[in-house]
Design an enzyme around this catalytic site. Structure first.
Site, PDB file in Angstrom:
ATOM      1  N   PRO A   2       0.855  -1.383   0.019  1.00 39.87           N
ATOM      2  CA  PRO A   2      -0.009  -0.011  -0.017  1.00 39.87           C
ATOM      3  C   PRO A   2       1.022   1.331   0.009  1.00 39.87           C
ATOM      4  O   PRO A   2       1.852   1.478   0.786  1.00 39.87           O
ATOM      5  CB  PRO A   2      -0.706  -0.048   1.584  1.00 39.87           C
ATOM      6  CG  PRO A   2      -0.947  -1.730   1.678  1.00 39.87           C
ATOM      7  CD  PRO A   2       0.508  -2.057   1.209  1.00 39.87           C
ATOM      8  N   GLU A   3       0.532   2.250  -0.855  1.00 45.24           N
ATOM      9  CA  GLU A   3       1.453   3.265  -0.968  1.00 45.24           C
ATOM     10  C   GLU A   3       0.431   4.477  -0.407  1.00 45.24           C
ATOM     11  O   GLU A   3      -0.944   4.227  -0.330  1.00 45.24           O
ATOM     12  CB  GLU A   3       1.803   3.586  -2.474  1.00 45.24           C
ATOM     13  CG  GLU A   3       2.725   2.549  -2.745  1.00 45.24           C
ATOM     14  CD  GLU A   3       3.404   2.802  -4.080  1.00 45.24           C
ATOM     15  OE1 GLU A   3       3.367   3.864  -4.768  1.00 45.24           O
ATOM     16  OE2 GLU A   3       3.904   1.754  -4.607  1.00 45.24           O
TER      17      GLU A   3
END
Length: 271
Positions: A2-3
């Protein structure tokens, strides 16, 4: 992994379902990256007041202290009124009067930890060195260009380091550099002011679009409602090695930078 867009989408989809809830119970599963830092029972009775974000950290502000939540490499958060019994990879449940906030993290690189305030450790220590928020007003083209001039390392690695601008991870670094027409290996301090301006605009544009599309789901990301993201369908270069560039038709290339896969168009992106 996840960014920033995935973390922001998680924040947006959980906030309205958590804020106002009073903590009834806290369940801890297998150990995460760091200990909680407080006895779980001491959180009972506290009320969630707000959900913020700094970089990839979610900030669940309580009426006393706050919880910092990080999704690590494979984590996701969900909020349900009546969730199923926790599974092997469900390592944190915060049961409130509004539902159960659950961290699911197969690889256990995520974290949930308590801090008395943002100005006290561990929050101060974790957040102090983070760069500018790319979607915030403090991320200006002038400051961005000035910071790049101090760094001779490849621009992709500068973006991912999080000291100049925070939250531009591997996927989005490849995408913003394509949009700006800049080769990932280009030294940061070689960028002219016009090229730095294009990159600054590309960072904001790509990340805004990724949030609008619910983030990117290549493997297991889902938001707090269990919905997957759709930005991957619009990716210009990431994970498209050998496929034709969507602009010029040149095959997309892949190289390794900092032990991470990097994708670019050798025709559209100039050194």
């Amino acid at each position: 992994m996840p960014e920033l867009p995935e973390v922001e989408v998680t924040r947006q989809t959980m906030a309205d379902r958590v804020v106002g809830g009073r903590v009834l119970d806290v369940r801890m599963g297998l150990p995460l990256r760091w200990p909680l830092g407080i006895e779980p029972s001491e959180l009972v009775g506290r009320t969630a007041q707000d959900v913020g974000r700094r970089g990839k950290y979610l900030l669940l502000h309580l009426d006393e202290g706050l919880l910092l939540l990080h999704l690590g490499m494979s984590g996701s958060l969900s909020v349900r009124e009546n969730p199923p019994a926790p599974g092997a990879h469900d390592h944190f449940d915060l049961t409130t009067t509004r539902g159960v906030l659950r961290l699911h993290d197969p690889r256990r690189f995520g974290a949930v930890l308590w801090s008395p305030s943002l100005d006290a450790d561990p929050a101060r220590k974790l957040l102090a060195k983070l760069g500018a928020e790319p979607l915030g007003d403090d991320f200006t083209a002038d400051a961005f260009h000035t910071a790049l001039q101090r760094r001779a390392t490849p621009i992709k690695q500068v973006l991912m380091a999080g000291e100049v601008v925070v939250g531009v991870g591997n996927i989005y670094a490849s995408e913003v550099l394509f949009k700006a027409g800049i080769r990932p290996t280009t030294p940061a301090n070689s960028l002219s002011r016009p090229r730095a301006n294009r990159l600054h605009a590309a960072i904001r544009s790509v990340l805004h679009r990724a949030v609008e599309r619910g983030g990117t789901t290549f493997r297991n990301f889902s938001n707090a409602l269990g919905e997957t993201g759709h930005f991957q369908a619009e990716a210009a270069v990431y994970a498209r090695e050998g496929l034709p560039c969507r602009v010029c038709g040149t095959p997309i290339k892949q190289v390794r930078m900092g032990q991470r896969s990097t994708f670019f168009c050798p025709a559209c992106q100039k050194p």
